[in-house]
Scaffold this motif. Structure first.
Motif, PDB file in Angstrom:
ATOM      1  N   HIS A   1       0.859  -1.206   0.000  1.00  0.00           N
ATOM      2  CA  HIS A   1       0.000   0.000   0.000  1.00  0.00           C
ATOM      3  C   HIS A   1       0.885   1.243   0.000  1.00  0.00           C
ATOM      4  O   HIS A   1       2.071   1.189   0.333  1.00  0.00           O
ATOM      5  CB  HIS A   1      -0.923  -0.001   1.234  1.00  0.00           C
ATOM      6  CG  HIS A   1      -0.197  -0.036   2.539  1.00  0.00           C
ATOM      7  ND1 HIS A   1      -0.255  -1.107   3.409  1.00  0.00           N
ATOM      8  CD2 HIS A   1       0.638   0.855   3.129  1.00  0.00           C
ATOM      9  CE1 HIS A   1       0.489  -0.864   4.471  1.00  0.00           C
ATOM     10  NE2 HIS A   1       1.044   0.321   4.332  1.00  0.00           N
TER      11      HIS A   1
ATOM     12  N   GLY B   1      -3.718   3.762  -1.284  1.00  0.00           N
ATOM     13  CA  GLY B   1      -3.975   2.694  -0.317  1.00  0.00           C
ATOM     14  C   GLY B   1      -3.407   1.407  -0.906  1.00  0.00           C
ATOM     15  O   GLY B   1      -2.304   1.404  -1.481  1.00  0.00           O
ATOM     16  N   SER B   2      -4.170   0.309  -0.822  1.00  0.00           N
ATOM     17  CA  SER B   2      -3.699  -0.906  -1.504  1.00  0.00           C
ATOM     18  C   SER B   2      -4.533  -1.191  -2.750  1.00  0.00           C
ATOM     19  O   SER B   2      -4.493  -2.292  -3.288  1.00  0.00           O
ATOM     20  CB  SER B   2      -3.714  -2.103  -0.548  1.00  0.00           C
ATOM     21  OG  SER B   2      -4.971  -2.243   0.059  1.00  0.00           O
ATOM     22  N   SER B   3      -5.264  -0.169  -3.235  1.00  0.00           N
ATOM     23  CA  SER B   3      -6.059  -0.356  -4.462  1.00  0.00           C
ATOM     24  C   SER B   3      -5.189  -0.068  -5.680  1.00  0.00           C
ATOM     25  O   SER B   3      -5.380   0.928  -6.383  1.00  0.00           O
ATOM     26  CB  SER B   3      -7.265   0.578  -4.452  1.00  0.00           C
ATOM     27  OG  SER B   3      -8.024   0.367  -3.303  1.00  0.00           O
TER      28      SER B   3
ATOM     29  N   ARG C   1      -7.947  -6.809   3.171  1.00  0.00           N
ATOM     30  CA  ARG C   1      -7.762  -5.553   2.448  1.00  0.00           C
ATOM     31  C   ARG C   1      -8.798  -4.520   2.894  1.00  0.00           C
ATOM     32  O   ARG C   1      -8.494  -3.358   3.139  1.00  0.00           O
ATOM     33  CB  ARG C   1      -7.922  -5.834   0.942  1.00  0.00           C
ATOM     34  CG  ARG C   1      -7.579  -4.703   0.084  1.00  0.00           C
ATOM     35  CD  ARG C   1      -8.394  -4.621  -1.187  1.00  0.00           C
ATOM     36  NE  ARG C   1      -8.298  -3.277  -1.672  1.00  0.00           N
ATOM     37  CZ  ARG C   1      -8.983  -2.252  -1.206  1.00  0.00           C
ATOM     38  NH1 ARG C   1      -9.864  -2.419  -0.255  1.00  0.00           N
ATOM     39  NH2 ARG C   1      -8.793  -1.050  -1.661  1.00  0.00           N
ATOM     40  N   ASN C   2     -10.032  -4.985   3.015  1.00  0.00           N
ATOM     41  CA  ASN C   2     -11.130  -4.047   3.282  1.00  0.00           C
ATOM     42  C   ASN C   2     -11.106  -3.454   4.689  1.00  0.00           C
ATOM     43  O   ASN C   2     -11.644  -2.377   4.897  1.00  0.00           O
ATOM     44  CB  ASN C   2     -12.479  -4.719   3.015  1.00  0.00           C
ATOM     45  CG  ASN C   2     -12.684  -4.963   1.530  1.00  0.00           C
ATOM     46  OD1 ASN C   2     -11.993  -4.366   0.697  1.00  0.00           O
ATOM     47  ND2 ASN C   2     -13.611  -5.837   1.173  1.00  0.00           N
TER      48      ASN C   2
ATOM     49  N   ASN D   1      -6.820   2.176   3.506  1.00  0.00           N
ATOM     50  CA  ASN D   1      -7.773   2.276   2.380  1.00  0.00           C
ATOM     51  C   ASN D   1      -8.954   3.166   2.743  1.00  0.00           C
ATOM     52  O   ASN D   1     -10.091   2.866   2.380  1.00  0.00           O
ATOM     53  CB  ASN D   1      -8.286   0.884   1.998  1.00  0.00           C
ATOM     54  CG  ASN D   1      -7.195   0.039   1.384  1.00  0.00           C
ATOM     55  OD1 ASN D   1      -6.438   0.521   0.549  1.00  0.00           O
ATOM     56  ND2 ASN D   1      -7.101  -1.202   1.802  1.00  0.00           N
TER      57      ASN D   1
END
Ligand code: SF4
Ligand code: SF4
Length: 290
Positions: A128, A133-135, A219-220, A225
């Motif tokens: 990330h 973020g990690s998107s 992740r969520n 994020n």
């Protein structure tokens, strides 16, 4: 092909960031860190004959559409990574065929993203950064400096993680696949068993819910994020393509009419008939258990 030419191709795909590392610096770093348990055995042979690597992060929107009744779901990461990979590779392949660049297909992109400073490892084992973020979808290209081109090389980043004392992903993982040090136990990770052609242990299958591909729990929950993406989200699920019964009821004949369009969502490598059918059986069983 210059860095500017590569930038122009990224620009037509998605918001992006990139770093550039010298191959010599990467190999020196590898030698110095060969004992590190987080790193393991790394193969940088794709960089042979190239002075450096450009490693890029391309943003995607992680928001998922509503799931229609009777359907299975996928992580938006797989939807976008399939699209981004196809588009970038189609645009860059002519330069690769001329020997000017090399698209990295087997190199450890997460490691390259981390040591280039493009992002940090989370305890969820995902990269990330403060921007996306990690998107993000990672993409790497072996490069040589063109005549009259001046490149600002990045130095090696030695900071592995910036998670601090946070443990949200460790606590949220439904199978206990994560530990404090940031090491992922692949044998316990749900994602590791999806559409991979391996036998799924019963206790792992039960945790898959209605997922065809991707887990996203760790992740969520990640506070990295917390920013909403301005990018368009993935389209609504196509009910015909994602309806589980369409696969289970047509297993003897006519599956191609679902598998072929499914491959446009998740790529041909994942959309293999036997593997999709196996996953549908698991999801169907989970539905009955509810
Ligand atoms: S949830 Fe916390 S520990 Fe896990 S990756 Fe995100 S910041 Fe790091
Ligand atoms: S992807 Fe799912 S199973 Fe794997 S570590 Fe993350 S939360 Fe756990």
């Amino acid at each position: 092909m210059t860095i500017k030419d590569i930038e122009n191709i990224f620009e037509k795909t998605s918001p992006y960031m990139y770093r550039i590392l010298r191959t010599a610096d990467i190999l020196k770093w590898q030698e110095e860190n060969s004992e590190n348990e987080h790193i393991g055995v790394l193969d940088f042979s794709e960089l042979e004959g190239f002075e450096g690597v450009l490693i890029a992060a391309l943003e995607y929107n992680p928001q998922e559409p509503e799931l229609p009744e009777g359907c299975m779901s996928i992580s938006p990461y797989y939807y976008f990574s399939n699209r981004y990979y196809m588009k970038l590779s189609n645009d860059l392949r002519p330069a690769e065929d001329r020997g000017e660049i090399r698209i990295l297909r087997n190199s450890p992109l997460k490691v390259l993203a981390n040591i280039s400073g493009l992002g940090y490892y989370g305890k969820n084992s995902i990269i990330h950064n403060g921007e996306f973020g990690s998107s993000m979808f990672l993409y790497g290209v072996g490069i040589n400096v063109e005549e009259n081109e001046s490149i600002e090389w990045n130095g090696i980043n030695n900071v592995f993680s910036d998670c601090g004392s946070c443990r949200r992903c460790i606590e949220a993982c439904p199978t206990g696949a994560l530990d404090e040090s940031g090491l992922l136990n692949r044998g316990k990770c749900i994602r590791n068993y999806m559409l991979e052609g391996t036998q799924v242990p019963e206790e792992i299958g039960k945790k898959m819910g209605k997922r065809l591909l991707g887990c996203d729990v760790c992740r969520n929950v990640c506070p990295k994020n917390n920013r909403l993406s301005a990018r368009e989200r993935m389209p609504d699920y196509d009910r015909e393509i994602f309806l589980i019964r369409n696969y289970l009821d047509n297993r003897e004949k006519g599956l191609k009419r679902f598998i072929n369009p499914l491959s446009e969502w998740i790529g041909r490598n994942y959309a293999r008939t036997k593997r999709v059918l196996y996953q549908c059986e698991i999801i169907d069983g989970n539905d009955k258990d509810v």
